[in-house]
Design an enzyme around this catalytic site. Structure first.
Site, short mmCIF file in Angstrom:
data_model
loop_
_atom_site.label_atom_id
_atom_site.label_comp_id
_atom_site.label_asym_id
_atom_site.label_seq_id
_atom_site.Cartn_x
_atom_site.Cartn_y
_atom_site.Cartn_z
CG ASP A 167 7.44 10.51 18.42
OD1 ASP A 167 7.16 10.22 17.24
OD2 ASP A 167 7.52 9.66 19.33
CG ASP A 204 8.53 7.59 22.83
OD1 ASP A 204 8.51 8.13 21.71
OD2 ASP A 204 8.07 6.46 23.03
#
Length: 211
Positions: free
Chosen positions: A8, A173
């Protein structure tokens, strides 16, 4: 054996701060940004931009209408890029190291043209390199017309990489995103926003690749 590592962007490669982005949009004249912005997934025209439903110019026009004043593309970029708190050099060094060790690195991000305007510029790392310098491939929601945690975006990434789920690890996350990846058989890690993920990744690589 893990061969592919997928990252990410915001929250993993660099730390993000939604409140800083809200403050910046307020500064340029859009005072309701807090209703649209989130740490993981945007709504309204902000979500439409990141899912590729509208272009950067269409976003500017619609945001101007919401703000009740003409906003420029630079105003939009200033607001969006407020998400970036800091980009640790240790993360960039780790990406280079992982590629040197033979891992294939990809980025899978819910993002938009304004964020990538910065990320793909020479200003990204302060050393004259854009984000493409650190990854073998970029999978960007606004280009793919689908956002995490939709199953389709992970399937498209795996297909694009010609990668097997069991040979891939995904670092994000967001709990929703890692759950979606895990459902496909992808190894997952979920560090907190801005946390040092290096040790947890190395432990997983040792566990899977030393068997």
């Amino acid at each position: 054996m893990i061969k592919n590592i997928v990252f990410d962007l915001g929250g993993v490669v660099f730390k993000i701060d939604k409140n800083q982005a809200v403050k910046r949009f307020n500064e340029v004249g859009f005072e309701d940004a807090v209703s649209y912005l989130d740490s993981f997934a945007q709504v309204g025209i902000f979500g439409d931009l990141e899912s590729g439903k509208i272009t950067a110019e269409q976003f500017r026009l619609q945001l101007s209408e919401l703000a009740g004043k003409q906003l420029s593309l630079d105003d939009c970029a200033y607001g969006w890029q407020g998400y970036v708190v800091n980009l640790p050099q240790r993360n960039l060094d780790k990406l280079i190291e992982l590629r040197q060790r033979g891992f294939r690195l990809s980025l899978l991000s819910n993002t938009n043209p304004f964020m990538m305007q910065w990320a793909r510029s020479n200003a990204f790392d302060g050393r004259g390199h854009g984000i493409d310098y650190y990854f073998d491939a970029l999978y960007l929601s606004y280009e793919m017309l689908v956002m995490k945690p939709k199953r389709r975006i992970f399937e498209m990434m795996l297909q694009g990489e010609n990668a097997k789920p069991e040979e891939t690890v995904f670092i994000d996350d967001s709990a929703h995103n890692v759950e979606a990846a895990a459902a496909l058989g992808i190894h997952v890690l979920q560090p907190d926003n801005g946390a040092d993920w290096h040790d947890m990744l190395e432990k997983l690589l040792k566990l899977e690749n030393d068997q």
